[in-house]
Scaffold this active site. Sequence first.
Site, PDB file in Angstrom:
ATOM      1  N   ASN A 264      92.950  79.578  -0.269  1.00 15.47           N
ATOM      2  CA  ASN A 264      93.519  79.287   1.049  1.00 15.47           C
ATOM      3  C   ASN A 264      92.360  78.978   1.989  1.00 15.47           C
ATOM      4  O   ASN A 264      91.594  79.874   2.336  1.00 15.47           O
ATOM      5  CB  ASN A 264      94.308  80.536   1.516  1.00 15.47           C
ATOM      6  CG  ASN A 264      94.745  80.450   2.959  1.00 15.47           C
ATOM      7  OD1 ASN A 264      94.687  79.387   3.587  1.00 15.47           O
ATOM      8  ND2 ASN A 264      95.189  81.579   3.503  1.00 15.47           N
ATOM      9  N   TRP A 265      92.237  77.707   2.387  1.00  9.96           N
ATOM     10  CA  TRP A 265      91.085  77.298   3.202  1.00  9.96           C
ATOM     11  C   TRP A 265      91.296  77.578   4.690  1.00  9.96           C
ATOM     12  O   TRP A 265      90.411  77.346   5.492  1.00  9.96           O
ATOM     13  CB  TRP A 265      90.776  75.819   2.964  1.00  9.96           C
ATOM     14  CG  TRP A 265      90.221  75.545   1.594  1.00  9.96           C
ATOM     15  CD1 TRP A 265      89.945  76.464   0.608  1.00  9.96           C
ATOM     16  CD2 TRP A 265      89.858  74.272   1.041  1.00  9.96           C
ATOM     17  NE1 TRP A 265      89.438  75.841  -0.500  1.00  9.96           N
ATOM     18  CE2 TRP A 265      89.370  74.496  -0.276  1.00  9.96           C
ATOM     19  CE3 TRP A 265      89.900  72.956   1.519  1.00  9.96           C
ATOM     20  CZ2 TRP A 265      88.931  73.455  -1.098  1.00  9.96           C
ATOM     21  CZ3 TRP A 265      89.461  71.911   0.701  1.00  9.96           C
ATOM     22  CH2 TRP A 265      88.976  72.170  -0.592  1.00  9.96           C
ATOM     23  N   LYS A 266      92.478  78.073   5.049  1.00  9.87           N
ATOM     24  CA  LYS A 266      92.763  78.421   6.455  1.00  9.87           C
ATOM     25  C   LYS A 266      92.378  77.254   7.380  1.00  9.87           C
ATOM     26  O   LYS A 266      92.567  76.113   7.006  1.00  9.87           O
ATOM     27  CB  LYS A 266      92.057  79.730   6.805  1.00  9.87           C
ATOM     28  CG  LYS A 266      92.377  80.825   5.781  1.00  9.87           C
ATOM     29  CD  LYS A 266      92.026  82.210   6.222  1.00  9.87           C
ATOM     30  CE  LYS A 266      92.437  83.196   5.136  1.00  9.87           C
ATOM     31  NZ  LYS A 266      92.353  84.576   5.525  1.00  9.87           N
TER      32      LYS A 266
ATOM     33  N   HIS B  76     102.271  83.800   5.357  1.00  5.42           N
ATOM     34  CA  HIS B  76     100.934  84.398   5.352  1.00  5.42           C
ATOM     35  C   HIS B  76     100.794  85.344   6.550  1.00  5.42           C
ATOM     36  O   HIS B  76     101.338  85.080   7.618  1.00  5.42           O
ATOM     37  CB  HIS B  76      99.864  83.303   5.412  1.00  5.42           C
ATOM     38  CG  HIS B  76      98.487  83.867   5.211  1.00  5.42           C
ATOM     39  ND1 HIS B  76      97.771  84.433   6.230  1.00  5.42           N
ATOM     40  CD2 HIS B  76      97.729  83.975   4.093  1.00  5.42           C
ATOM     41  CE1 HIS B  76      96.610  84.873   5.745  1.00  5.42           C
ATOM     42  NE2 HIS B  76      96.565  84.600   4.453  1.00  5.42           N
TER      43      HIS B  76
ATOM     44  N   GLU C 245      98.563  85.862   8.644  1.00  6.63           N
ATOM     45  CA  GLU C 245      98.056  85.288   9.904  1.00  6.63           C
ATOM     46  C   GLU C 245      99.164  84.549  10.650  1.00  6.63           C
ATOM     47  O   GLU C 245      99.168  84.510  11.879  1.00  6.63           O
ATOM     48  CB  GLU C 245      96.844  84.388   9.602  1.00  6.63           C
ATOM     49  CG  GLU C 245      95.621  85.248   9.317  1.00  6.63           C
ATOM     50  CD  GLU C 245      94.638  84.682   8.314  1.00  6.63           C
ATOM     51  OE1 GLU C 245      94.642  83.465   8.072  1.00  6.63           O
ATOM     52  OE2 GLU C 245      93.859  85.484   7.749  1.00  6.63           O
TER      53      GLU C 245
ATOM     54  N   GLU D  65      99.319  90.671  -0.194  1.00  2.00           N
ATOM     55  CA  GLU D  65      98.045  90.696   0.524  1.00  2.00           C
ATOM     56  C   GLU D  65      98.080  91.796   1.576  1.00  2.00           C
ATOM     57  O   GLU D  65      98.634  91.592   2.666  1.00  2.00           O
ATOM     58  CB  GLU D  65      97.800  89.358   1.226  1.00  2.00           C
ATOM     59  CG  GLU D  65      97.772  88.173   0.291  1.00  2.00           C
ATOM     60  CD  GLU D  65      97.062  86.983   0.924  1.00  2.00           C
ATOM     61  OE1 GLU D  65      96.009  86.609   0.393  1.00  2.00           O
ATOM     62  OE2 GLU D  65      97.533  86.470   1.944  1.00  2.00           O
TER      63      GLU D  65
ATOM     64  N   GLY E  63      90.002  89.207   4.796  1.00  2.00           N
ATOM     65  CA  GLY E  63      88.852  88.799   5.604  1.00  2.00           C
ATOM     66  C   GLY E  63      87.998  89.960   6.084  1.00  2.00           C
ATOM     67  O   GLY E  63      87.132  89.798   6.942  1.00  2.00           O
TER      68      GLY E  63
ATOM     69  N   SER F 110      90.080  89.712   0.266  1.00  2.00           N
ATOM     70  CA  SER F 110      88.661  89.905  -0.059  1.00  2.00           C
ATOM     71  C   SER F 110      88.366  89.837  -1.559  1.00  2.00           C
ATOM     72  O   SER F 110      87.497  90.546  -2.069  1.00  2.00           O
ATOM     73  CB  SER F 110      88.146  91.222   0.540  1.00  2.00           C
ATOM     74  OG  SER F 110      88.249  91.186   1.954  1.00  2.00           O
TER      75      SER F 110
ATOM     76  N   GLY G 224      90.770  83.688   0.190  1.00  2.00           N
ATOM     77  CA  GLY G 224      90.416  83.005   1.433  1.00  2.00           C
ATOM     78  C   GLY G 224      88.947  82.627   1.421  1.00  2.00           C
ATOM     79  O   GLY G 224      88.541  81.619   0.843  1.00  2.00           O
ATOM     80  N   GLY G 225      88.128  83.457   2.042  1.00  4.26           N
ATOM     81  CA  GLY G 225      86.700  83.162   2.248  1.00  4.26           C
ATOM     82  C   GLY G 225      85.984  82.638   1.012  1.00  4.26           C
ATOM     83  O   GLY G 225      85.282  81.618   1.080  1.00  4.26           O
TER      84      GLY G 225
HETATM   85  P1  PGA Z   1      90.250  86.608   2.169  1.00  6.64           P
HETATM   86  O1  PGA Z   1      91.655  85.953   2.596  1.00  6.64           O
HETATM   87  O2  PGA Z   1      90.059  86.341   0.710  1.00  6.64           O
HETATM   88  O3  PGA Z   1      89.213  85.913   3.031  1.00  6.64           O
HETATM   89  O4  PGA Z   1      90.342  88.066   2.475  1.00  6.64           O
HETATM   90  C1  PGA Z   1      92.786  86.021   1.765  1.00  6.64           C
HETATM   91  C2  PGA Z   1      93.960  85.317   2.421  1.00  6.64           C
HETATM   92  O5  PGA Z   1      94.126  85.433   3.636  1.00  6.64           O
HETATM   93  O6  PGA Z   1      94.756  84.616   1.741  1.00  6.64           O
END
Ligand code: PGA
Length: 254
Positions: free
Chosen positions: A10-12, A96, A98, A168, A174, A214, A235-236
């Site tokens: 997920n590149w956000k 998600h 966020e 998640e 994050g 993470s 994500g990251g």
């Molecule tokens: P993260 O994000 O790996 O940076 O913790 C995961 C996500 O939000 O899908």
Amino acid sequence: MSRRPMLAGNWKMFTTPAEAAALGRAMRTALMDPPAVDIALFPPFTSIAALVAELKATDIIVGGQDVHPEPEGAFTGNVSAPMLVAAGCGAALIGHSERRTYEKEAGEYLARKVRAALAAGLMPVFCCGETLAEREANKALEIVRGQLSDALAGLTGSEAARVVIAYEPVWAIGTGRVATPEQAQEVHAAIRAWIGLTWGAGLARSMRILYGGSVKPANVRGIMAQPDIDGALVGGASLNADSFAGIVRFQDTE
Ligand code: PGA
């Protein structure tokens, strides 16, 4: 176990089209001869076309980070499921954390998004997870079951069979604070039990449940060793081709 692992990035809100193309090219190189897993990448809407073009000769699925419930209409700022399909997408993230937090998405609205994605032929990757306060109040399982039941319980078994669930925990996204494999497994097992009660044992055996929060090359193997964890939503660490490839090749990591 017959469930095919799925590793998703997920590149956000990162990457311009040029950056997405460059990262896609690096992924293609790093993921030459991939293992027998499904791989999906979720760039921002504006980078979908560039990434699709870069990955067209691969089996990597490109998806949208969100999808609107309606196919078209006066919904400024939104993108529909048929639009994602026409842009070359095969999947969509829905719910998600966020978006739940910043865009106040929940409940029936997310159920409509799941149905819209299915109707257009997209694979919905439905995200759920508890906050730290909810976990500390011992409510993690209750919260996750509620999110699943709000958004998915109305689906038929054959619709549900096309959904991927991503658990998640919000406190692990994050933050660098990954759930222990045992903490994640406990919730994944509860999700699988809920699937069984809702649609039966066959679907409980076949539906894929990803873990997110993470995930890194250094911790993916322990997570993937759990019996009810079928993949990861990253994500990251998905913004770097080598680290994402390290996650995709979790079977090779120490
Ligand atoms: P993260 O994000 O790996 O940076 O913790 C995961 C996500 O939000 O899908």
